[in-house]
Design a protein around this motif. Structure first.
Motif: not given
Length: 335
Positions: A239-261
């Motif tokens: 993921x672009x950001x797999x660790x979130x220090x504080x989750x208050x409301x909502x968060x969108x996790x994203x995985x970029x489909x690169x050639x290594x994906x």
């Protein structure tokens, strides 16, 4: 009517084209079918693939385990915690009645050693057992013989043990940490700026925040090994950001489909043939409880929409406050 039929045929053709097109190559203007590699399997392999599926709708009760004995008595605490509330309450009531009935029958073996019995000896002894087991003792009925006093002593001891165990189990069921996390009904593959990314949205439904949130996403597939055995393979989706220090409301996790994906070069048809799923696990610490909470979900690729993005649900009000519209949490829009 002819126009409607033409539109339906065109839309169906577009859906088939997307299934056989690589995930990173799907564009909003796709109207032609591009041949993607689709490895056909035998009917037996397909059947076994489906049997091994890890879809979220299947529970542990849907799996038949052969050669493994699940003994309730050897793992009673686990079964007491994992049973549903209706089942737990029913078992507790039935056990309570049976225990008192057994002691009532024991008192019947020594007639005349329980004073103050009213009409209906068995019913009176049953209620005497209830009073003894709970250590209430109203004083109307009492034991007078050695045998009756011995049974009363045993029942009081059993009652104290059962009260302590039942209190502990009920407290553990209420105190078990649970994360009130909501996952989006679907996942989307966004292609904004020409960068394909797999996106999933999560939300915290509690007023208290979740600290130090760790998110892990994996691609689960059933593949055929060289020796002809089915094996389940898990590939981590970074993921672009797999660790979130504080989750208050909502968060969108994203995985970029690169050639290594692991998703690079894959088509939906290939992934469906391998019974592929996206497994999402989330762990964090509830600020109010101070306990570790966790949640999980899974997505089949028929729940993945291409060239869409999640709509904004966090808005600013004129008075400076923030509005979080959870009614639009699952909504997506084309781009």
């Amino acid at each position: 009517m002819k126009r409607f039929f033409h539109h339906y045929k065109k839309r169906n053709h577009k859906g088939e084209a997307e299934r056989h097109t690589k995930l990173e190559d799907v564009t909003p203007d796709l109207h032609t079918k591009e041949g993607g590699r689709f490895r056909l399997t035998t009917k037996e392999a397909v059947r076994r693939f489906r049997a091994h599926a890890l879809v979220e709708e299947k529970s542990h009760r849907d799996v038949v385990r052969v050669g493994l004995k699940d003994s309730v008595w050897s793992d009673l605490y686990h079964h007491a915690l994992t049973a549903s509330w209706p089942a737990f309450a029913a078992i507790a009531v039935v056990s309570y009645v049976l225990i008192n009935l057994v002691f009532a029958l024991l008192y019947m073996l020594a007639p005349g050693q329980i004073t103050g019995l009213s009409h209906g000896v068995l019913l009176s002894l049953f209620f005497f057992s209830v009073q003894t087991l709970s250590t209430v003792g109203y004083g109307t009925m009492s034991p007078i013989g050695a045998y009756a006093n011995a049974v009363v002593s045993l029942e009081v001891f059993v009652g104290m043990m059962l009260t302590a165990l039942a209190t502990g189990v009920v407290f553990a069921r209420f105190a078990r940490p649970r994360a009130r996390l909501m996952f989006s009904n679907i996942a989307v593959i966004s292609n904004e700026g020409g960068i394909p990314a797999l996106c999933i949205r999560i939300a915290n439904l509690r007023m208290s925040v979740i600290l130090s949130v760790d998110i892990e996403v994996a691609l689960s597939r059933l593949v055929m090994s060289d020796n002809g055995h089915l094996v389940r393979k898990f590939d981590q989706l970074l993921l672009m950001q797999s660790h979130v220090p504080v989750l208050r409301f909502a968060f969108v996790m994203a995985h970029v489909i690169t050639p290594d994906s692991p998703l690079h070069g894959k088509t939906v048809a290939e992934l469906e043939g391998e019974e592929a799923e996206i497994i999402v696990t989330v762990t964090g610490t509830d600020e109010a409880l101070g306990q570790t909470v966790f949640a999980r979900t899974a997505y089949r690729f028929d729940r993945v929409q291409h060239n869409h993005r999640f709509v904004d649900i966090v808005l600013s009000r004129p008075d400076g406050r923030i509005t979080v519209d959870y009614t639009r949490f699952h909504d997506v829009e084309a781009h």
